[in-house]
Design an enzyme around this catalytic site. Structure first.
Site, PDB file in Angstrom:
ATOM      1  N   GLN A   1      -0.681   7.310  -6.267  1.00 24.75           N
ATOM      2  CA  GLN A   1      -1.815   8.175  -5.898  1.00 24.75           C
ATOM      3  C   GLN A   1      -1.886   9.367  -6.848  1.00 24.75           C
ATOM      4  OE1 GLN A   1       0.286   8.707  -2.313  1.00 24.75           O
ATOM      5  NE2 GLN A   1      -1.091   7.515  -1.026  1.00 24.75           N
TER       6      GLN A   1
ATOM      7  N   ASP B   1       0.851  -1.202   0.000  1.00 19.49           N
ATOM      8  CA  ASP B   1       0.000   0.000   0.000  1.00 19.49           C
ATOM      9  C   ASP B   1       0.878   1.240   0.000  1.00 19.49           C
ATOM     10  OD1 ASP B   1      -2.345  -1.483   0.161  1.00 19.49           O
ATOM     11  OD2 ASP B   1      -2.559  -1.251   2.323  1.00 19.49           O
TER      12      ASP B   1
ATOM     13  N   ALA C   1      -5.557   8.766  -0.122  1.00 20.30           N
ATOM     14  CA  ALA C   1      -6.438   8.873   1.042  1.00 20.30           C
ATOM     15  C   ALA C   1      -5.887   9.791   2.123  1.00 20.30           C
ATOM     16  CB  ALA C   1      -6.667   7.483   1.624  1.00 20.30           C
TER      17      ALA C   1
ATOM     18  N   ARG D   1      -1.324  -0.370  -8.743  1.00 26.63           N
ATOM     19  CA  ARG D   1      -2.707  -0.060  -8.356  1.00 26.63           C
ATOM     20  C   ARG D   1      -2.826   1.455  -8.372  1.00 26.63           C
ATOM     21  NH1 ARG D   1      -3.808  -0.934  -2.278  1.00 26.63           N
ATOM     22  NH2 ARG D   1      -4.360  -3.090  -2.684  1.00 26.63           N
TER      23      ARG D   1
ATOM     24  N   LYS E   1      -6.759   7.461  -5.913  1.00 24.95           N
ATOM     25  CA  LYS E   1      -6.719   8.932  -5.861  1.00 24.95           C
ATOM     26  C   LYS E   1      -5.831   9.399  -4.709  1.00 24.95           C
ATOM     27  CE  LYS E   1     -11.130   9.636  -8.162  1.00 24.95           C
ATOM     28  NZ  LYS E   1     -12.497  10.197  -8.095  1.00 24.95           N
TER      29      LYS E   1
ATOM     30  N   ARG F   1     -10.231   7.346   7.859  1.00 27.24           N
ATOM     31  CA  ARG F   1      -9.991   7.801   6.481  1.00 27.24           C
ATOM     32  C   ARG F   1     -11.241   7.578   5.630  1.00 27.24           C
ATOM     33  NH1 ARG F   1      -4.738   5.824   7.401  1.00 27.24           N
ATOM     34  NH2 ARG F   1      -5.065   3.851   6.343  1.00 27.24           N
ATOM     35  N   ARG F   2     -11.922   6.459   5.861  1.00 25.84           N
ATOM     36  CA  ARG F   2     -13.152   6.186   5.076  1.00 25.84           C
ATOM     37  C   ARG F   2     -14.235   7.197   5.417  1.00 25.84           C
ATOM     38  NH1 ARG F   2      -9.601   3.396   3.570  1.00 25.84           N
ATOM     39  NH2 ARG F   2      -9.484   5.214   2.255  1.00 25.84           N
TER      40      ARG F   2
ATOM     41  N   THR G   1     -10.943   2.348  -7.601  1.00 22.10           N
ATOM     42  CA  THR G   1     -11.790   3.529  -7.409  1.00 22.10           C
ATOM     43  C   THR G   1     -13.252   3.100  -7.357  1.00 22.10           C
ATOM     44  OG1 THR G   1     -12.405   5.686  -8.331  1.00 22.10           O
ATOM     45  CG2 THR G   1     -11.955   3.957  -9.924  1.00 22.10           C
ATOM     46  N   HIS G   2     -14.077   3.975  -6.750  1.00 24.85           N
ATOM     47  CA  HIS G   2     -15.526   3.754  -6.778  1.00 24.85           C
ATOM     48  C   HIS G   2     -16.185   4.813  -7.646  1.00 24.85           C
ATOM     49  CE1 HIS G   2     -13.646   2.824  -2.897  1.00 24.85           C
ATOM     50  NE2 HIS G   2     -14.219   1.666  -3.080  1.00 24.85           N
TER      51      HIS G   2
ATOM     52  N   LYS H   1     -10.083  18.748  -5.745  1.00 26.65           N
ATOM     53  CA  LYS H   1     -10.474  17.384  -6.132  1.00 26.65           C
ATOM     54  C   LYS H   1     -10.554  17.228  -7.649  1.00 26.65           C
ATOM     55  CE  LYS H   1     -13.647  13.665  -5.081  1.00 26.65           C
ATOM     56  NZ  LYS H   1     -13.627  13.175  -6.443  1.00 26.65           N
TER      57      LYS H   1
HETATM   58  P1  FDA Z   1     -14.060   9.546  -4.914  1.00 30.06           P
HETATM   59  O1  FDA Z   1     -13.512   9.919  -3.587  1.00 30.06           O
HETATM   60  O2  FDA Z   1     -14.209  10.583  -5.960  1.00 30.06           O
HETATM   61  O3  FDA Z   1     -15.433   8.803  -4.693  1.00 30.06           O
HETATM   62  C1  FDA Z   1     -16.252   8.395  -5.781  1.00 30.06           C
HETATM   63  C2  FDA Z   1     -17.535   7.795  -5.230  1.00 30.06           C
HETATM   64  O4  FDA Z   1     -17.211   6.588  -4.525  1.00 30.06           O
HETATM   65  C3  FDA Z   1     -18.240   8.642  -4.172  1.00 30.06           C
HETATM   66  O5  FDA Z   1     -19.086   9.576  -4.760  1.00 30.06           O
HETATM   67  C4  FDA Z   1     -18.960   7.602  -3.370  1.00 30.06           C
HETATM   68  O6  FDA Z   1     -20.138   7.172  -4.039  1.00 30.06           O
HETATM   69  C5  FDA Z   1     -18.019   6.463  -3.366  1.00 30.06           C
HETATM   70  N1  FDA Z   1     -17.128   6.469  -2.184  1.00 30.06           N
HETATM   71  C6  FDA Z   1     -15.823   6.804  -2.158  1.00 30.06           C
HETATM   72  N2  FDA Z   1     -15.312   6.664  -0.914  1.00 30.06           N
HETATM   73  C7  FDA Z   1     -16.334   6.253  -0.147  1.00 30.06           C
HETATM   74  C8  FDA Z   1     -16.448   5.930   1.228  1.00 30.06           C
HETATM   75  N3  FDA Z   1     -15.416   6.003   2.058  1.00 30.06           N
HETATM   76  N4  FDA Z   1     -17.651   5.522   1.677  1.00 30.06           N
HETATM   77  C9  FDA Z   1     -18.708   5.421   0.859  1.00 30.06           C
HETATM   78  N5  FDA Z   1     -18.660   5.717  -0.461  1.00 30.06           N
HETATM   79  C10 FDA Z   1     -17.496   6.126  -0.955  1.00 30.06           C
HETATM   80  N6  FDA Z   1      -5.310   5.187  -0.824  1.00 30.06           N
HETATM   81  C11 FDA Z   1      -4.013   5.401  -0.532  1.00 30.06           C
HETATM   82  O7  FDA Z   1      -3.625   6.538  -0.282  1.00 30.06           O
HETATM   83  N7  FDA Z   1      -3.123   4.356  -0.497  1.00 30.06           N
HETATM   84  C12 FDA Z   1      -3.510   3.083  -0.806  1.00 30.06           C
HETATM   85  O8  FDA Z   1      -2.671   2.164  -0.780  1.00 30.06           O
HETATM   86  C13 FDA Z   1      -4.866   2.843  -1.113  1.00 30.06           C
HETATM   87  N8  FDA Z   1      -5.330   1.603  -1.406  1.00 30.06           N
HETATM   88  C14 FDA Z   1      -6.609   1.437  -1.884  1.00 30.06           C
HETATM   89  C15 FDA Z   1      -7.031   0.186  -2.338  1.00 30.06           C
HETATM   90  C16 FDA Z   1      -8.283   0.047  -2.924  1.00 30.06           C
HETATM   91  C17 FDA Z   1      -8.694  -1.307  -3.426  1.00 30.06           C
HETATM   92  C18 FDA Z   1      -9.149   1.183  -3.042  1.00 30.06           C
HETATM   93  C19 FDA Z   1     -10.474   1.070  -3.705  1.00 30.06           C
HETATM   94  C20 FDA Z   1      -8.743   2.386  -2.551  1.00 30.06           C
HETATM   95  C21 FDA Z   1      -7.500   2.532  -1.955  1.00 30.06           C
HETATM   96  N9  FDA Z   1      -7.089   3.766  -1.449  1.00 30.06           N
HETATM   97  C22 FDA Z   1      -5.755   3.934  -1.124  1.00 30.06           C
HETATM   98  C23 FDA Z   1      -8.075   4.835  -1.177  1.00 30.06           C
HETATM   99  C24 FDA Z   1      -8.172   5.837  -2.304  1.00 30.06           C
HETATM  100  O9  FDA Z   1      -6.999   6.617  -2.354  1.00 30.06           O
HETATM  101  C25 FDA Z   1      -9.379   6.762  -2.127  1.00 30.06           C
HETATM  102  O10 FDA Z   1      -9.227   7.463  -0.917  1.00 30.06           O
HETATM  103  C26 FDA Z   1     -10.720   6.057  -2.111  1.00 30.06           C
HETATM  104  O11 FDA Z   1     -10.757   5.007  -3.033  1.00 30.06           O
HETATM  105  C27 FDA Z   1     -11.877   7.042  -2.474  1.00 30.06           C
HETATM  106  O12 FDA Z   1     -11.663   7.567  -3.733  1.00 30.06           O
HETATM  107  P2  FDA Z   1     -12.478   7.134  -5.065  1.00 30.06           P
HETATM  108  O13 FDA Z   1     -11.456   6.784  -6.102  1.00 30.06           O
HETATM  109  O14 FDA Z   1     -13.405   6.040  -4.771  1.00 30.06           O
HETATM  110  O15 FDA Z   1     -13.157   8.415  -5.603  1.00 30.06           O
END
Ligand code: FDA
Length: 308
Positions: free
Chosen positions: A166, A136, A192, A187, A190, A287-288, A229-230, A204
């Protein structure tokens, strides 16, 4: 505005030792408690049960024994031993052999050489049993050292491992070709962590734009990339690159956008769910929460005893 206030608030709260103790004591006690949405449980047995349920839905898994920076070599040894036990438990259980870990958990803040030794111990055991190990990415102060350690071990022939980049960090678009040239599995996330403006995009929209640019490069030149990503827009962009579904995977977090996870599997894509577990779940959980103000309501409902 609400987004950034809640992010700052939760990063501050996450630092609080007292809250952390209270939360670990009370937060996970009931299976329906609020943290259980994002964390599979405190034990490896909980994680394996969660992984089986995820696999039954046609998805791949990665288990993450939660833990952040340790302050002593003894604590790093304990964390390393914990990971070796997790590897053994995974082998016995028959679930997919895939783990994620953090270098500060293995002692990176105490002594770099010891952290490398600890990682090597894990990789040895993991490689012998056909595991894949994802390192990670933590906050920006660790980016360079993490990539350097990865390159060193790659040079020593460890290949069943991958890195994380990231898009929030200004440097990442240079790091991507560096990792692609190595042949590493990346991987893409974005990011965290709360980062200073000197190293990361404050807006953002810029993080998202960088993610889109990096995604295109990764899908064209990467080695079995993970699009983690989600964000539906990023997922659509990945699909639009027309890369065969067995040449990359989507990755999402346990408990986040389960609907989207299922839809992608039904459409024939590989989806890996990152399953965190362990007693040290509090910073991950914070963080979540910090990512999405709506999650705060979920927590409040959880505290009030409703089921989310
Ligand atoms: P974005 O934040 O734009 O969210 C898009 C949509 O996803 C939101 O509108 C919502 O619907 C949904 N969503 C996102 N986060 C949510 C939450 N917490 N609860 C509910 N819904 C949510 N980061 C890092 O710094 N180091 C790492 O090693 C990792 N590893 C990692 C592994 C995996 C498998 C994932 C999916 C993510 C990570 N991350 C990570 C976290 C990543 O950096 C980021 O913080 C989250 O994925 C949220 O960003 P999104 O890409 O989902 O987009």
């Amino acid at each position: 505005m609400v987004d950034s206030v809640s992010k700052i608030l939760f990063h501050l709260v996450a630092q609080s030792g007292t809250l952390k103790k209270l939360a670990s004591r009370y937060g996970m006690r009931r299976p329906s408690s609020f943290a259980r949405r994002f964390i599979a449980g405190e034990t490896v047995a909980d994680a394996i049960a969660a992984a089986r349920a995820v696999e039954a839905r046609g998805m791949l898994i990665s288990l993450d024994l939660l833990g952040e920076s340790v302050a002593t070599l003894a604590a790093a040894d304990v964390a390393t031993g914990g990971y070796l036990d997790v590897i053994d438990a995974i082998i016995t259980s028959g679930i997919e052999r895939n783990i994620s870990l953090k270098l500060t958990q293995l002692g990176l803040d105490v002594d770099k050489a010891s952290a490398i030794d600890n990682l090597r111990k894990i990789l040895e055991r993991a490689a012998a049993a056909g595991f894949f190990v994802r390192i990670d990415m933590e906050s920006s102060e660790y980016t360079e050292v993490t990539l350097e350690i990865f390159e060193t071990l790659w040079g020593h022939g460890y290949r069943q491992m991958g890195v994380v980049l990231q898009s929030a960090l200004l440097r990442s678009e240079q790091d991507l070709p560096r990792m692609n040239a190595l042949g590493a599995r990346v991987r893409l996330v974005k990011g965290a962590y709360k980062e200073p403006k000197s190293v990361a995009y404050p807006k953002k929209a810029d993080v998202d734009a960088a993610y889109a640019r990096m995604l295109r490069v990764l899908m064209a030149d990467g080695h079995y990339p993970a699009i983690a990503t989600h964000d539906p827009a990023m997922i659509e962009l990945a699909r639009a690159q027309n890369v065969a579904p067995d040449r990359f995977e989507f990755q999402m977090l346990y408990g986040v956008r389960r609907d989207l996870q299922a839809r992608l599997v039904n459409a024939g894509y590989r989806v890996r769910v990152y399953i965190p577990f362990g007693r040290e779940w509090f910073p991950y959980f914070m963080r979540r929460l910090g990512e999405r103000p709506a999650n705060v309501m979920f927590v409040i409902r959880g505290i009030l005893g409703e089921h989310g």
